[in-house]
Scaffold this motif. Structure first.
Motif, PDB file in Angstrom:
ATOM      1  N   MET A 131       0.832  -1.196   0.000  1.00 38.24           N
ATOM      2  CA  MET A 131       0.000   0.000   0.000  1.00 38.24           C
ATOM      3  C   MET A 131       0.866   1.245   0.000  1.00 38.24           C
ATOM      4  N   LYS A 132       0.351   2.312  -0.590  1.00 38.81           N
ATOM      5  CA  LYS A 132       1.046   3.588  -0.610  1.00 38.81           C
ATOM      6  C   LYS A 132       0.068   4.709  -0.267  1.00 38.81           C
ATOM      7  N   THR A 133       0.587   5.733   0.359  1.00 42.36           N
ATOM      8  CA  THR A 133      -0.197   6.935   0.639  1.00 42.36           C
ATOM      9  C   THR A 133       0.758   8.078   0.877  1.00 42.36           C
ATOM     10  N   GLN A 134       0.229   9.281   0.963  1.00 42.50           N
ATOM     11  CA  GLN A 134       1.091  10.416   1.270  1.00 42.50           C
ATOM     12  C   GLN A 134       1.411  10.484   2.756  1.00 42.50           C
ATOM     13  N   VAL A 135       0.389  10.277   3.606  1.00 43.12           N
ATOM     14  CA  VAL A 135       0.584  10.344   5.057  1.00 43.12           C
ATOM     15  C   VAL A 135       0.010   9.093   5.706  1.00 43.12           C
ATOM     16  N   GLY A 136       0.865   8.327   6.367  1.00 46.25           N
ATOM     17  CA  GLY A 136       0.425   7.168   7.134  1.00 46.25           C
ATOM     18  C   GLY A 136       0.189   7.590   8.577  1.00 46.25           C
ATOM     19  N   ILE A 137      -1.004   7.302   9.087  1.00 44.81           N
ATOM     20  CA  ILE A 137      -1.391   7.720  10.429  1.00 44.81           C
ATOM     21  C   ILE A 137      -1.627   6.480  11.285  1.00 44.81           C
ATOM     22  N   ILE A 138      -0.984   6.424  12.429  1.00 43.04           N
ATOM     23  CA  ILE A 138      -1.173   5.309  13.360  1.00 43.04           C
ATOM     24  C   ILE A 138      -2.091   5.781  14.477  1.00 43.04           C
ATOM     25  N   SER A 183      -4.383  10.144   2.906  1.00 44.28           N
ATOM     26  CA  SER A 183      -3.848   9.512   4.115  1.00 44.28           C
ATOM     27  C   SER A 183      -4.508   8.164   4.325  1.00 44.28           C
ATOM     28  N   VAL A 184      -3.873   7.323   5.098  1.00 46.33           N
ATOM     29  CA  VAL A 184      -4.427   6.039   5.533  1.00 46.33           C
ATOM     30  C   VAL A 184      -4.238   5.949   7.042  1.00 46.33           C
ATOM     31  N   ILE A 185      -5.303   5.580   7.765  1.00 48.91           N
ATOM     32  CA  ILE A 185      -5.237   5.412   9.217  1.00 48.91           C
ATOM     33  C   ILE A 185      -5.199   3.929   9.542  1.00 48.91           C
ATOM     34  N   LEU A 186      -4.236   3.537  10.371  1.00 51.98           N
ATOM     35  CA  LEU A 186      -4.144   2.171  10.880  1.00 51.98           C
ATOM     36  C   LEU A 186      -4.559   2.176  12.344  1.00 51.98           C
ATOM     37  N   GLU A 187      -5.581   1.410  12.682  1.00 55.93           N
ATOM     38  CA  GLU A 187      -6.093   1.341  14.052  1.00 55.93           C
ATOM     39  C   GLU A 187      -6.114  -0.104  14.510  1.00 55.93           C
ATOM     40  N   SER A 188      -5.450  -0.370  15.643  1.00 55.21           N
ATOM     41  CA  SER A 188      -5.313  -1.749  16.112  1.00 55.21           C
ATOM     42  C   SER A 188      -6.618  -2.322  16.662  1.00 55.21           C
ATOM     43  N   ARG A 189      -7.544  -1.464  17.092  1.00 51.47           N
ATOM     44  CA  ARG A 189      -8.799  -1.929  17.674  1.00 51.47           C
ATOM     45  C   ARG A 189      -9.923  -1.927  16.638  1.00 51.47           C
ATOM     46  N   SER A 190     -11.061  -2.486  17.038  1.00 48.04           N
ATOM     47  CA  SER A 190     -12.229  -2.494  16.157  1.00 48.04           C
ATOM     48  C   SER A 190     -12.916  -1.134  16.175  1.00 48.04           C
ATOM     49  N   ARG A 191     -13.737  -0.892  15.178  1.00 53.02           N
ATOM     50  CA  ARG A 191     -14.486   0.365  15.145  1.00 53.02           C
ATOM     51  C   ARG A 191     -15.396   0.476  16.366  1.00 53.02           C
ATOM     52  N   ILE A 200       2.343  19.951   6.435  1.00 54.92           N
ATOM     53  CA  ILE A 200       2.301  19.010   5.308  1.00 54.92           C
ATOM     54  C   ILE A 200       1.678  19.678   4.083  1.00 54.92           C
ATOM     55  N   ARG A 201       0.662  20.511   4.307  1.00 60.15           N
ATOM     56  CA  ARG A 201       0.087  21.284   3.191  1.00 60.15           C
ATOM     57  C   ARG A 201       1.151  22.137   2.517  1.00 60.15           C
ATOM     58  N   ASP A 202       1.968  22.845   3.303  1.00 59.49           N
ATOM     59  CA  ASP A 202       3.019  23.695   2.740  1.00 59.49           C
ATOM     60  C   ASP A 202       4.015  22.875   1.926  1.00 59.49           C
TER      61      ASP A 202
END
Length: 405
Positions: free
Chosen positions: A1-8, A28-36, A312-314
């Protein structure tokens, strides 16, 4: 997978960062270890600064907050039978805070990100970061029983105090500051109408207590307890008895109800310097923790990601890394201000040494000064109202920037 900003992390910081980046046209892509379900059910903070609630409105996630949230203009401090009010609407330039639970903020943000086709991977546990100090970082994670890698230009570690983000920084490149308090808090959520329309806090001889709310039907109360106490030491009857002893005054009585949640909180103050390493940035509890005394935690996390989103916008708009290179210094000025404020309030309101009457007299003198001297009360009100957010979505007075609208 690729994205501009990876968010944990899909807490308020990670979700808000992803939302702001989307508004700037950044993926961006968010990775969350727990369930929704778990993430949306976590009961945490519940007080939003004036600028934070305004930011939610300006960026399109504040509709439900404005319908269901409860505006606050003041708080009450009780000590030695006295009632003192700190009114930040009057003392801090007409500012109002908002009572709106963190879990509600999370639900609103998740709904908006999914409606905007944002990518949130739940049950996706990030277990390592490669190239944290380089311009090509990546996150290794496990999702649906398979290992995967997320390549990105930047990483935002919004993964809390125990997350992997800070651990990816070499020990010789960071410095950690920590203070642990010699007592704990017991927090309860009760199905009871709030006993006052504002927050009530008591610096009682028996220890600290607070009456707050999560809605017009749900109360949130805290009491100071011994560090070694467990939940088993505090059955419901004892909790209500202690709250009454510490909070009740003539003409006012705490309303009781079914206790639906009970938790113990060990209090700590913590700061990590710097808050960045190469193209990896720490935000929220990953970089700093405060006691809940002043309601700073969630608001500090939102302040972090506002600075990061603009930086990041700049980078993508102007190929400028100036704001990103200053991320730590910009954030840490606010962070240490919040640390000082919460340390002072915690020291002034809690009983530290029940056998030392000298310390108690000092606390009472401080309380008298900060609640009766107008200049001191104004300083306190400004701290409770929160510092102005540094973000392109708001002007310096907290109003919407028409250039963004």
């Amino acid at each position: 997978m690729k994205t501009q900003v990876g968010i944990i992390g899909a807490g308020p910081a990670g979700l808000m960062l992803s939302h702001l980046l989307h508004l700037h046209g950044i993926d961006s892509v968010i990775l969350e270890s727990r369930s929704r379900q778990y993430v949306e059910g976590r009961v945490r903070a519940g007080v939003l600064d004036s600028d934070v609630s305004r930011l939610f409105q300006v960026t399109g996630i504040g509709d439900r907050m404005m319908r269901e949230g409860i505006e606050q203009e003041q708080m009450e401090i009780r000590f030695e039978g006295k009632q003192r009010f700190i009114n930040w609407f009057q003392l801090a330039g007409g500012r109002k805070n908002m009572i709106y639970g963190q879990q509600e903020v999370v639900r609103d943000l998740i709904e908006r990100r999914l409606r905007d086709d944002g990518r949130i991977l739940f049950d996706a546990e990030a277990h390592s970061i490669d190239g944290a100090g380089t311009d090509r970082p990546s996150i290794r994670f496990r999702c649906n029983g398979e290992d995967a890698t997320l390549a990105c230009d930047f990483i935002a570690a919004c993964d809390g105090f125990h997350g992997i983000g800070r651990q990816a920084i070499p020990p010789d490149r960071i410095r950690l500051y920590e203070h642990k308090y010699p007592f704990a808090w017991l927090g309860i959520v009760a199905c009871a109408q709030p006993s006052s329309p504002w927050l009530v806090t008591a610096a009682h001889d028996r220890g600290y207590a607070m009456q707050s709310m999560r809605s017009l039907q749900v109360s949130r109360n805290y009491i100071q307890i011994a560090l070694e106490d467990t939940l088993e030491d505090w059955p419901d009857a004892r909790i209500w008895d202690e709250l009454h002893q510490r909070l009740d005054i003539p003409g006012w009585t705490l309303r009781e109800g079914e206790i639906v949640e009970k938790a113990k909180f060990d209090l700590r103050s913590f700061v990590c310097e710097p808050m960045q390493y190469g193209r990896m940035f720490l935000a929220g509890d990953a970089a700093h923790v405060v006691p809940p005394t002043g309601g700073r935690g969630l608001n500090q996390a939102i302040a972090d990601v506002c600075v990061l989103a603009d930086g990041i916008r700049d980078f993508y708009r102007d190929a400028s890394e100036e704001e990103l290179n200053r991320y730590s210094s910009i954030c840490l000025e606010r962070v240490w201000h919040a640390q000082q404020f919460t340390w002072r309030q915690t020291s002034m309101l809690q009983r530290h040494d029940f056998g030392n009457e000298y310390i108690r007299k000092q606390q009472l003198a401080q309380l008298e000064y900060f609640t009766s001297n107008k200049a001191a009360a104004t300083s306190l009100a400004e701290c409770y109202a929160g510092s102005r957010l540094r973000t392109s979505f708001l002007n310096q007075d907290g109003t919407e920037d028409p250039r963004i609208a």
